[in-house]
Design a protein around this motif. Structure first.
Motif, PDB file in Angstrom:
ATOM      1  N   MET B  20      57.578  48.780 -33.229  1.00  0.00           N
ATOM      2  CA  MET B  20      56.692  49.743 -33.523  1.00  0.00           C
ATOM      3  C   MET B  20      57.002  51.055 -32.467  1.00  0.00           C
ATOM      4  SD  MET B  20      52.973  48.069 -34.016  1.00  0.00           S
ATOM      5  CE  MET B  20      52.819  47.275 -32.698  1.00  0.00           C
ATOM      6  N   PRO B  21      58.047  51.899 -32.827  1.00  0.00           N
ATOM      7  CA  PRO B  21      58.530  52.742 -31.816  1.00  0.00           C
ATOM      8  C   PRO B  21      57.581  54.088 -31.468  1.00  0.00           C
ATOM      9  CG  PRO B  21      59.718  52.994 -33.801  1.00  0.00           C
ATOM     10  CD  PRO B  21      58.789  51.920 -34.034  1.00  0.00           C
ATOM     11  N   MET B  22      56.430  53.762 -32.171  1.00  0.00           N
ATOM     12  CA  MET B  22      55.444  54.948 -31.950  1.00  0.00           C
ATOM     13  C   MET B  22      53.841  54.324 -31.637  1.00  0.00           C
ATOM     14  SD  MET B  22      56.122  57.850 -34.813  1.00  0.00           S
ATOM     15  CE  MET B  22      54.499  58.851 -34.584  1.00  0.00           C
ATOM     16  N   HIS B  23      54.008  53.369 -30.603  1.00  0.00           N
ATOM     17  CA  HIS B  23      52.982  52.670 -30.353  1.00  0.00           C
ATOM     18  C   HIS B  23      52.449  53.197 -28.891  1.00  0.00           C
ATOM     19  CE1 HIS B  23      55.912  50.151 -27.944  1.00  0.00           C
ATOM     20  NE2 HIS B  23      54.804  50.179 -27.169  1.00  0.00           N
ATOM     21  N   VAL B  24      51.059  52.878 -28.580  1.00  0.00           N
ATOM     22  CA  VAL B  24      50.701  53.199 -27.239  1.00  0.00           C
ATOM     23  C   VAL B  24      49.957  51.936 -26.785  1.00  0.00           C
ATOM     24  CG1 VAL B  24      48.975  54.814 -26.018  1.00  0.00           C
ATOM     25  CG2 VAL B  24      50.213  55.714 -27.914  1.00  0.00           C
ATOM     26  N   ARG B  25      50.408  51.795 -25.385  1.00  0.00           N
ATOM     27  CA  ARG B  25      49.801  50.519 -24.971  1.00  0.00           C
ATOM     28  C   ARG B  25      48.681  51.039 -23.995  1.00  0.00           C
ATOM     29  NH1 ARG B  25      53.476  47.706 -21.490  1.00  0.00           N
ATOM     30  NH2 ARG B  25      54.888  49.116 -22.004  1.00  0.00           N
ATOM     31  N   LEU B  26      47.380  50.456 -24.027  1.00  0.00           N
ATOM     32  CA  LEU B  26      46.234  50.898 -23.335  1.00  0.00           C
ATOM     33  C   LEU B  26      45.627  49.906 -22.505  1.00  0.00           C
ATOM     34  CD1 LEU B  26      44.642  52.468 -26.563  1.00  0.00           C
ATOM     35  CD2 LEU B  26      45.416  53.779 -24.693  1.00  0.00           C
ATOM     36  N   ALA B  27      45.462  50.317 -21.206  1.00  0.00           N
ATOM     37  CA  ALA B  27      44.691  49.572 -20.364  1.00  0.00           C
ATOM     38  C   ALA B  27      43.277  49.496 -20.777  1.00  0.00           C
ATOM     39  CB  ALA B  27      44.762  49.863 -18.974  1.00  0.00           C
ATOM     40  N   GLY B  36      56.007  53.772 -27.093  1.00  0.00           N
ATOM     41  CA  GLY B  36      57.233  53.689 -27.758  1.00  0.00           C
ATOM     42  C   GLY B  36      57.997  54.822 -27.673  1.00  0.00           C
ATOM     43  N   SER B  37      59.396  54.545 -28.087  1.00  0.00           N
ATOM     44  CA  SER B  37      60.327  55.504 -27.634  1.00  0.00           C
ATOM     45  C   SER B  37      60.413  56.776 -28.567  1.00  0.00           C
ATOM     46  CB  SER B  37      61.908  54.871 -27.673  1.00  0.00           C
ATOM     47  OG  SER B  37      62.060  54.332 -28.931  1.00  0.00           O
ATOM     48  N   THR B  38      59.875  56.718 -29.718  1.00  0.00           N
ATOM     49  CA  THR B  38      60.026  57.676 -30.502  1.00  0.00           C
ATOM     50  C   THR B  38      58.566  58.605 -30.286  1.00  0.00           C
ATOM     51  OG1 THR B  38      60.665  56.438 -32.392  1.00  0.00           O
ATOM     52  CG2 THR B  38      59.581  58.494 -32.987  1.00  0.00           C
ATOM     53  N   LEU B  39      57.540  58.192 -29.918  1.00  0.00           N
ATOM     54  CA  LEU B  39      56.376  59.009 -29.268  1.00  0.00           C
ATOM     55  C   LEU B  39      57.016  59.788 -27.938  1.00  0.00           C
ATOM     56  CD1 LEU B  39      53.481  59.285 -30.239  1.00  0.00           C
ATOM     57  CD2 LEU B  39      52.872  57.440 -28.646  1.00  0.00           C
ATOM     58  N   ALA B  40      57.630  58.838 -27.118  1.00  0.00           N
ATOM     59  CA  ALA B  40      57.975  59.580 -26.007  1.00  0.00           C
ATOM     60  C   ALA B  40      58.955  60.750 -26.279  1.00  0.00           C
ATOM     61  CB  ALA B  40      58.610  58.498 -25.116  1.00  0.00           C
ATOM     62  N   LYS B  41      59.720  60.527 -27.232  1.00  0.00           N
ATOM     63  CA  LYS B  41      60.829  61.661 -27.504  1.00  0.00           C
ATOM     64  C   LYS B  41      60.013  62.729 -28.211  1.00  0.00           C
ATOM     65  CE  LYS B  41      64.805  62.397 -30.686  1.00  0.00           C
ATOM     66  NZ  LYS B  41      65.748  61.770 -31.427  1.00  0.00           N
ATOM     67  N   LEU B  42      58.957  62.798 -28.881  1.00  0.00           N
ATOM     68  CA  LEU B  42      58.027  63.583 -29.384  1.00  0.00           C
ATOM     69  C   LEU B  42      57.489  64.386 -28.267  1.00  0.00           C
ATOM     70  CD1 LEU B  42      57.857  63.490 -32.586  1.00  0.00           C
ATOM     71  CD2 LEU B  42      55.532  62.514 -32.169  1.00  0.00           C
ATOM     72  N   ARG B 124      61.667  67.205 -39.247  1.00  0.00           N
ATOM     73  CA  ARG B 124      62.165  68.444 -39.110  1.00  0.00           C
ATOM     74  C   ARG B 124      62.170  69.044 -37.791  1.00  0.00           C
ATOM     75  NH1 ARG B 124      61.445  70.293 -45.206  1.00  0.00           N
ATOM     76  NH2 ARG B 124      63.202  68.721 -46.126  1.00  0.00           N
ATOM     77  N   SER B 125      60.744  69.017 -37.318  1.00  0.00           N
ATOM     78  CA  SER B 125      60.354  69.953 -36.123  1.00  0.00           C
ATOM     79  C   SER B 125      61.045  69.068 -35.001  1.00  0.00           C
ATOM     80  CB  SER B 125      59.261  70.410 -36.110  1.00  0.00           C
ATOM     81  OG  SER B 125      58.262  69.415 -36.665  1.00  0.00           O
ATOM     82  N   HIS B 126      61.079  67.953 -34.845  1.00  0.00           N
ATOM     83  CA  HIS B 126      61.345  67.270 -33.925  1.00  0.00           C
ATOM     84  C   HIS B 126      62.584  66.598 -33.737  1.00  0.00           C
ATOM     85  CE1 HIS B 126      57.368  67.819 -32.387  1.00  0.00           C
ATOM     86  NE2 HIS B 126      57.109  67.196 -33.405  1.00  0.00           N
ATOM     87  N   GLY B 127      63.450  66.745 -34.598  1.00  0.00           N
ATOM     88  CA  GLY B 127      64.605  66.290 -34.905  1.00  0.00           C
ATOM     89  C   GLY B 127      64.864  65.002 -34.742  1.00  0.00           C
ATOM     90  N   LEU B 128      64.071  64.174 -35.281  1.00  0.00           N
ATOM     91  CA  LEU B 128      64.149  62.677 -35.252  1.00  0.00           C
ATOM     92  C   LEU B 128      65.088  62.288 -36.288  1.00  0.00           C
ATOM     93  CD1 LEU B 128      60.353  61.705 -35.772  1.00  0.00           C
ATOM     94  CD2 LEU B 128      61.644  62.137 -33.467  1.00  0.00           C
ATOM     95  N   THR B 129      65.721  61.037 -35.888  1.00  0.00           N
ATOM     96  CA  THR B 129      66.822  60.475 -36.479  1.00  0.00           C
ATOM     97  C   THR B 129      66.441  58.914 -36.995  1.00  0.00           C
ATOM     98  OG1 THR B 129      67.768  59.306 -34.550  1.00  0.00           O
ATOM     99  CG2 THR B 129      68.506  61.566 -34.836  1.00  0.00           C
ATOM    100  N   ASP B 130      67.486  58.501 -37.672  1.00  0.00           N
ATOM    101  CA  ASP B 130      67.570  57.161 -38.348  1.00  0.00           C
ATOM    102  C   ASP B 130      66.927  56.258 -37.367  1.00  0.00           C
ATOM    103  OD1 ASP B 130      67.892  55.216 -40.399  1.00  0.00           O
ATOM    104  OD2 ASP B 130      69.440  56.488 -41.033  1.00  0.00           O
ATOM    105  N   GLY B 131      67.365  56.249 -36.187  1.00  0.00           N
ATOM    106  CA  GLY B 131      67.218  55.302 -34.903  1.00  0.00           C
ATOM    107  C   GLY B 131      65.883  55.561 -34.481  1.00  0.00           C
ATOM    108  N   ASP B 132      65.180  56.580 -34.808  1.00  0.00           N
ATOM    109  CA  ASP B 132      63.842  56.611 -34.265  1.00  0.00           C
ATOM    110  C   ASP B 132      62.615  56.063 -35.130  1.00  0.00           C
ATOM    111  OD1 ASP B 132      64.403  58.444 -32.025  1.00  0.00           O
ATOM    112  OD2 ASP B 132      64.671  60.124 -33.429  1.00  0.00           O
ATOM    113  N   PHE B 133      63.031  55.252 -36.176  1.00  0.00           N
ATOM    114  CA  PHE B 133      62.158  54.570 -36.810  1.00  0.00           C
ATOM    115  C   PHE B 133      62.762  53.232 -37.025  1.00  0.00           C
ATOM    116  CE2 PHE B 133      61.999  58.942 -38.521  1.00  0.00           C
ATOM    117  CZ  PHE B 133      60.789  59.368 -38.417  1.00  0.00           C
TER     118      PHE B 133
END
Lengths: 195, 341
Positions: B20-27, B36-42, B124-133
């Protein structure tokens, strides 16, 4: 046969050998039409007539023509090129090869009446694969071989390809990946059409 | 290592990120303690690009639906449901679909995000790649589909345009007299039907060439065809662009003149036409001489105007001109008397 395939054949012959050569093929094949539309469907026999006529007029073997056709359809440069669409299948050549079996499904998602060859990949380990191709068109394995050669170039992979000829269950193309990253891959950007 | 409740298992951050590269861990207090790394990249790509870690979830995202989500207690109630969120402070609102679940040790939640239907734009707007999913994610297939579909639609549009062009050419051809390029009888019927239907007044001239048969007989059909083409040119140059000039028989023509109902003006046009057609026409060293007889009628004399009746009347006036010695024009008269032009 789907017009897309006939149209590709027409563009390949015209772009590679010139408009006069295409006209000569049309005359020789006695097509009864001057060209194909990519979004219409044609009688399968017409495709055969064009290939036979082209082999005769251009003095090329059917095998060579079909392999060159396979390379041509990948290398055509237009914004929504087949090269780009194929690159969506995998991040490297091995990945792409592993997704080859999905190709007919990928085609049907967009054009439900597009009948692409039935493909079956066997992984023999150590970078050796074989791809069995089944389609009504004799020599379909040569088209697939041309396509694989062009895609390997695109991914920057060094591969050795061989056509084992037809057997009972289709035509078999063997693939040996000598170097997955021999040269840098051509750029491919998911979201930017034309890149 | 703390003991986990039965049926639970531990997953390290890297493994979670792969799935889940777009997850958020919450306290438990709603602070973001990992993502996750994709969310961070975004977020890196956003103009305000700031670190997500340590911020409050509700300050960072607007939880739009279900409504009233304002605290971790609310989020806990809606655990496992589909959530709609937007990132606050992004130049253009960046919308996400979300799903939050409780952690087994009770120490907070995991919120997973996806782009939903906006995925194509986001890539498109964030230049995501295959590896981001994640490898199991179908986003790349969706992008493939969008692009392949665009290509297929373009091809179809191209085909539709070519067919439309061919259709228009075929229609134009079906309404054109091939020898002279004038309109044909079919085109004339369409124009007449339209004018009578729309109750627009118009004048109608029926023209028959005089001595044309003699040209054909003495100089041959090639000369005859040449004369007909010159006649067509003359008729077009003596009429206006929106008049209809049709060849309706071997040497017969009909002209429709919309808006022209004054006998004086129609008479003048008819005279000019006769004058033009009386000029000698040269063909391969020969001189061909013809003239024209004309019959005219005007739609305002009819109530309602009927195309067949008007053509018949114009034809009668034409034969009156022929009988009266050719090279002249006559009007069809409502009371039967014919005025000589």
């Amino acid at each position: 046969m789907h017009g897309l395939i006939n149209r590709s054949l027409q563009c390949f012959l015209r772009d590679t050998y010139g408009a006069a050569a295409w006209d000569a093929v049309v005359r020789e094949a006695a097509l009864g039409l001057t060209g194909f539309e990519s979004m219409l469907t044609y009688d399968d026999a017409l495709t055969e007539q064009v290939i036979d006529a082209a082999a005769l007029v251009l003095r090329r073997s059917r095998e060579t023509l079909l392999e060159d056709l396979g390379t041509y359809i990948v290398n055509q440069d237009n914004p929504t090129s087949l090269r780009r669409l194929l690159r969506f299948s995998g991040v490297n050549f091995t990945d792409f090869l592993n997704a080859m079996e999905e190709l007919p499904e990928r085609g049907r998602l967009v054009l439900p009446d597009l009948d692409l060859p039935d493909l079956e990949l066997a992984d023999h380990g150590g970078g050796q694969f074989s791809l069995r191709c089944r389609a009504p068109l004799p020599g379909v394995g040569h088209i697939v071989m041309g396509l694989l050669r062009a895609m390997a170039d695109d991914y920057g992979a060094l591969v050795l390809l061989d056509h084992l000829g037809p057997d009972g269950g289709g035509e078999v193309v063997t693939i040996r990946i000598a170097d997955k990253a021999f040269t840098p891959a051509r750029p491919f950007n998911l979201g930017v059409v034309g890149a | 290592m703390s003991k986990l409740p039965p049926g639970s298992f531990a997953l390290n951050a890297d493994a979670l990120n792969r799935m889940m590269p777009m997850h958020v861990r919450l306290a438990a207090d709603g602070r973001i303690i990992g993502c996750g790394s994709t969310l961070a990249k975004l977020l890196d790509n956003l103009p305000e690009g700031q670190d997500l870690i340590g911020r409050d979830l509700f300050d960072t995202f607007e939880l739009r639906r279900p409504s009233g989500l304002a605290s971790m207690a609310d989020l806990h109630v809606h655990a496992g449901e589909k959530l709609h969120l937007t990132l606050r402070g992004a130049g253009r609102p960046l919308a996400f679909r979300g799903l939050a679940v409780d952690l087994a040790d009770g120490a907070g939640m995991i919120l997973n995000l996806s782009f939903g239907i906006g995925v194509v734009d986001a890539v498109r707007s964030h230049g995501l790649t295959d590896g981001d999913f994640a490898a199991t994610d179908l986003t790349v297939e969706m992008l493939y589909l969008v692009e392949a579909n665009t290509g297929a639609m373009q091809a179809l549009r191209g085909l539709a345009q070519r067919l439309e062009g061919a259709k228009q050419a075929a229609e134009a051809q079906a309404l054109t007299d091939t020898l002279t390029g004038l309109r044909n009888r079919r085109a004339l019927s369409l124009v007449l039907a339209q004018l009578t239907l729309g109750k627009s007044p118009f004048g109608l001239m029926h023209i028959d060439l005089d001595y044309f048969k003699a040209v054909n007989d003495s100089f041959g059909h090639a000369a005859g065809d040449h004369v007909l083409r010159r006649v067509a040119e003359a008729l077009q140059s003596e009429t206006r662009g929106h008049d209809t000039v049709a060849r309706v028989g071997g040497d017969e023509f009909v002209i429709i003149l919309p808006g022209l109902t004054e006998t004086g003006r129609l008479d003048a046009i008819a005279r000019r036409i006769i004058e033009a057609l009386t000029q000698p026409i040269r063909f391969e060293g020969q001189t061909c001489r013809i003239s024209a007889s004309i019959g005219i009628t005007i739609s305002t004399q009819y109530d309602p105007p009927e195309p067949d009746r008007m053509q018949q009347d114009a034809d009668e006036a034409l034969y009156a001109s022929k009988r009266a010695g050719r090279g002249q024009a006559q009007f069809h008269g409502s009371d039967g008397d014919r005025r000589r032009a």
